[in-house]
Design a protein around this motif. Structure first.
Motif, PDB file in Angstrom:
ATOM      1  N   THR A  36      -1.305  -3.567  -7.125  1.00  0.00           N
ATOM      2  CA  THR A  36      -1.516  -2.873  -8.394  1.00  0.00           C
ATOM      3  C   THR A  36      -2.919  -2.274  -8.484  1.00  0.00           C
ATOM      4  OG1 THR A  36      -2.224  -4.951  -9.418  1.00  0.00           O
ATOM      5  CG2 THR A  36       0.114  -4.351  -9.628  1.00  0.00           C
ATOM      6  N   LYS A  37      -3.712  -2.402  -7.430  1.00  0.00           N
ATOM      7  CA  LYS A  37      -5.090  -1.906  -7.426  1.00  0.00           C
ATOM      8  C   LYS A  37      -5.139  -0.465  -6.919  1.00  0.00           C
ATOM      9  CE  LYS A  37      -9.701  -2.761  -5.672  1.00  0.00           C
ATOM     10  NZ  LYS A  37     -10.530  -3.474  -4.720  1.00  0.00           N
ATOM     11  N   ILE A  38      -5.858   0.379  -7.647  1.00  0.00           N
ATOM     12  CA  ILE A  38      -6.058   1.771  -7.227  1.00  0.00           C
ATOM     13  C   ILE A  38      -7.132   1.776  -6.153  1.00  0.00           C
ATOM     14  CG2 ILE A  38      -6.794   4.068  -7.938  1.00  0.00           C
ATOM     15  CD1 ILE A  38      -5.813   3.382 -10.761  1.00  0.00           C
ATOM     16  N   THR A  39      -6.774   2.220  -4.944  1.00  0.00           N
ATOM     17  CA  THR A  39      -7.742   2.256  -3.849  1.00  0.00           C
ATOM     18  C   THR A  39      -8.278   3.655  -3.593  1.00  0.00           C
ATOM     19  OG1 THR A  39      -5.963   2.466  -2.219  1.00  0.00           O
ATOM     20  CG2 THR A  39      -6.773   0.228  -2.704  1.00  0.00           C
ATOM     21  N   ASP A  40      -7.536   4.699  -4.007  1.00  0.00           N
ATOM     22  CA  ASP A  40      -8.003   6.064  -3.798  1.00  0.00           C
ATOM     23  C   ASP A  40      -7.270   7.009  -4.738  1.00  0.00           C
ATOM     24  OD1 ASP A  40      -9.505   8.118  -2.694  1.00  0.00           O
ATOM     25  OD2 ASP A  40      -8.164   8.424  -0.991  1.00  0.00           O
ATOM     26  N   VAL A  41      -7.935   8.079  -5.106  1.00  0.00           N
ATOM     27  CA  VAL A  41      -7.327   9.145  -5.892  1.00  0.00           C
ATOM     28  C   VAL A  41      -7.773  10.461  -5.270  1.00  0.00           C
ATOM     29  CG1 VAL A  41      -7.092  10.210  -8.160  1.00  0.00           C
ATOM     30  CG2 VAL A  41      -7.464   7.755  -7.994  1.00  0.00           C
ATOM     31  N   LYS A  42      -6.813  11.314  -4.937  1.00  0.00           N
ATOM     32  CA  LYS A  42      -7.123  12.616  -4.351  1.00  0.00           C
ATOM     33  C   LYS A  42      -6.575  13.716  -5.236  1.00  0.00           C
ATOM     34  CE  LYS A  42      -7.128  11.364   0.497  1.00  0.00           C
ATOM     35  NZ  LYS A  42      -6.571  11.634   1.816  1.00  0.00           N
ATOM     36  N   ALA A  43      -7.325  14.781  -5.349  1.00  0.00           N
ATOM     37  CA  ALA A  43      -6.851  15.962  -6.069  1.00  0.00           C
ATOM     38  C   ALA A  43      -6.077  16.822  -5.071  1.00  0.00           C
ATOM     39  CB  ALA A  43      -8.011  16.734  -6.646  1.00  0.00           C
ATOM     40  N   LEU A  44      -4.768  16.917  -5.273  1.00  0.00           N
ATOM     41  CA  LEU A  44      -3.956  17.758  -4.394  1.00  0.00           C
ATOM     42  C   LEU A  44      -4.097  19.232  -4.768  1.00  0.00           C
ATOM     43  CD1 LEU A  44      -0.687  15.618  -4.226  1.00  0.00           C
ATOM     44  CD2 LEU A  44      -2.573  15.702  -2.586  1.00  0.00           C
ATOM     45  N   ALA A  65       1.447   9.531 -12.376  1.00  0.00           N
ATOM     46  CA  ALA A  65       1.576   8.923 -11.039  1.00  0.00           C
ATOM     47  C   ALA A  65       1.574   7.400 -11.147  1.00  0.00           C
ATOM     48  CB  ALA A  65       0.439   9.392 -10.120  1.00  0.00           C
ATOM     49  N   LEU A  66       0.704   6.851 -11.983  1.00  0.00           N
ATOM     50  CA  LEU A  66       0.656   5.400 -12.173  1.00  0.00           C
ATOM     51  C   LEU A  66       1.939   4.894 -12.823  1.00  0.00           C
ATOM     52  CD1 LEU A  66      -3.056   4.997 -13.334  1.00  0.00           C
ATOM     53  CD2 LEU A  66      -2.073   4.318 -11.129  1.00  0.00           C
ATOM     54  N   ASP A  67       2.469   5.647 -13.778  1.00  0.00           N
ATOM     55  CA  ASP A  67       3.729   5.268 -14.415  1.00  0.00           C
ATOM     56  C   ASP A  67       4.876   5.293 -13.405  1.00  0.00           C
ATOM     57  OD1 ASP A  67       2.397   4.964 -16.817  1.00  0.00           O
ATOM     58  OD2 ASP A  67       3.055   6.914 -17.619  1.00  0.00           O
ATOM     59  N   GLY A  68       4.850   6.281 -12.516  1.00  0.00           N
ATOM     60  CA  GLY A  68       5.891   6.394 -11.497  1.00  0.00           C
ATOM     61  C   GLY A  68       5.797   5.318 -10.426  1.00  0.00           C
ATOM     62  N   THR A  91       0.862  -1.180   0.000  1.00  0.00           N
ATOM     63  CA  THR A  91       0.000   0.000   0.000  1.00  0.00           C
ATOM     64  C   THR A  91       0.897   1.227   0.000  1.00  0.00           C
ATOM     65  OG1 THR A  91      -1.724  -1.167   1.220  1.00  0.00           O
ATOM     66  CG2 THR A  91      -1.802   1.237   1.244  1.00  0.00           C
ATOM     67  N   ARG A  92       0.767   2.023  -1.057  1.00  0.00           N
ATOM     68  CA  ARG A  92       1.624   3.192  -1.179  1.00  0.00           C
ATOM     69  C   ARG A  92       0.869   4.302  -1.899  1.00  0.00           C
ATOM     70  NH1 ARG A  92       2.291  -0.432  -4.943  1.00  0.00           N
ATOM     71  NH2 ARG A  92       2.963   0.056  -7.045  1.00  0.00           N
ATOM     72  N   SER A  93       1.310   5.511  -1.669  1.00  0.00           N
ATOM     73  CA  SER A  93       0.727   6.676  -2.331  1.00  0.00           C
ATOM     74  C   SER A  93       1.777   7.319  -3.217  1.00  0.00           C
ATOM     75  CB  SER A  93       0.247   7.688  -1.297  1.00  0.00           C
ATOM     76  OG  SER A  93      -0.803   7.134  -0.538  1.00  0.00           O
ATOM     77  N   VAL A  94       1.364   7.684  -4.413  1.00  0.00           N
ATOM     78  CA  VAL A  94       2.270   8.310  -5.365  1.00  0.00           C
ATOM     79  C   VAL A  94       1.597   9.572  -5.894  1.00  0.00           C
ATOM     80  CG1 VAL A  94       3.530   8.012  -7.525  1.00  0.00           C
ATOM     81  CG2 VAL A  94       3.133   6.040  -6.052  1.00  0.00           C
ATOM     82  N   SER A  95       2.322  10.677  -5.850  1.00  0.00           N
ATOM     83  CA  SER A  95       1.797  11.940  -6.363  1.00  0.00           C
ATOM     84  C   SER A  95       2.226  12.122  -7.811  1.00  0.00           C
ATOM     85  CB  SER A  95       2.315  13.115  -5.537  1.00  0.00           C
ATOM     86  OG  SER A  95       1.797  13.040  -4.229  1.00  0.00           O
ATOM     87  N   GLY A  96       1.288  12.565  -8.620  1.00  0.00           N
ATOM     88  CA  GLY A  96       1.597  12.878 -10.003  1.00  0.00           C
ATOM     89  C   GLY A  96       2.152  14.290 -10.092  1.00  0.00           C
ATOM     90  N   ALA A 107     -12.371   2.349 -13.428  1.00  0.00           N
ATOM     91  CA  ALA A 107     -11.565   1.919 -14.570  1.00  0.00           C
ATOM     92  C   ALA A 107     -10.237   1.301 -14.137  1.00  0.00           C
ATOM     93  CB  ALA A 107     -11.298   3.100 -15.494  1.00  0.00           C
ATOM     94  N   GLN A 108      -9.777   1.620 -12.923  1.00  0.00           N
ATOM     95  CA  GLN A 108      -8.477   1.159 -12.421  1.00  0.00           C
ATOM     96  C   GLN A 108      -7.346   1.588 -13.352  1.00  0.00           C
ATOM     97  OE1 GLN A 108      -7.618  -0.644  -9.369  1.00  0.00           O
ATOM     98  NE2 GLN A 108      -9.554   0.404  -8.986  1.00  0.00           N
ATOM     99  N   SER A 109      -7.521   2.764 -13.961  1.00  0.00           N
ATOM    100  CA  SER A 109      -6.494   3.324 -14.839  1.00  0.00           C
ATOM    101  C   SER A 109      -6.793   4.807 -15.043  1.00  0.00           C
ATOM    102  CB  SER A 109      -6.480   2.606 -16.189  1.00  0.00           C
ATOM    103  OG  SER A 109      -7.610   2.952 -16.948  1.00  0.00           O
ATOM    104  N   ALA A 110      -5.964   5.447 -15.849  1.00  0.00           N
ATOM    105  CA  ALA A 110      -6.189   6.852 -16.177  1.00  0.00           C
ATOM    106  C   ALA A 110      -6.996   6.992 -17.458  1.00  0.00           C
ATOM    107  CB  ALA A 110      -4.849   7.572 -16.315  1.00  0.00           C
TER     108      ALA A 110
END
Length: 165
Positions: A105-113, A160-163, A81-86, A135-138
């Motif tokens: 590899t599952k997206i559990t949350d997306v926040k607008a910073l 962020a997903l690529d990173g 479980t990790r968070s990555v900022s775009g 969608a589990q993607s961008a």
């Protein structure tokens, strides 16, 4: 014809303040969310990892063999479980930046910073988040009325997903 000149003058006089308007620099015209609560949780996760081998090392060999396997599985799940900022993406409406939380590899949350501070954006952000989780993607649809924000959101999310890979 007598009315045309005053109407023209008053119209121009009414538009001058609109042309000269610029948002205040106090908030930069952007929404901002703080992602601080997730960082301490990630920092607390390694602490049990360091203490677990000490307690299992003094236990009986059969018990320690079973316990570390369960503990290792739990710590691997926590570690995954990790968070990555775009990156911050500049759009015609303002800057957009997202943070994605992944479990494995599952997206559990997306926040607008960061996002533009406008009604269309405030209405679009929950829809964009919901679409990304589904969608589990961008690869998500653009929200009508918030096209620039949607494109910036998708670009920051993809980066962020690529990173995270």
């Amino acid at each position: 014809m007598k009315r045309a000149i005053p109407v023209l003058v008053l119209s121009v006089a009414g538009l001058v303040p609109v042309w000269l308007y610029s948002p205040s620099e106090g908030h930069g015209g952007e929404l901002s969310e703080v992602a601080a609560p997730e960082t301490p949780q990630q920092q607390q996760a390694p602490a049990p990892q360091t203490t677990a081998p000490k307690t299992t090392g003094s236990a009986a060999p059969k018990t320690s063999a079973a316990a570390p396997t369960t503990q290792q599985q739990q710590t691997q799940q926590q570690a995954q479980t990790r968070s990555v900022s775009g990156p911050a993406v500049n759009t015609s409406e303002g800057t957009v930046q997202v943070q994605v939380t992944l479990q494995g590899t599952k997206i559990t949350d997306v926040k607008a910073l960061r996002a533009p501070n406008s009604n269309p954006t405030r209405m679009a952000l929950p829809l964009l988040r919901q679409s990304a989780l589904k969608a589990q993607s961008a690869d998500i649809d653009t929200v009508s009325g918030a096209t620039a924000t949607s494109e910036g959101y998708k670009a920051s999310l993809q980066a962020a997903l690529d990173g995270a890979k």
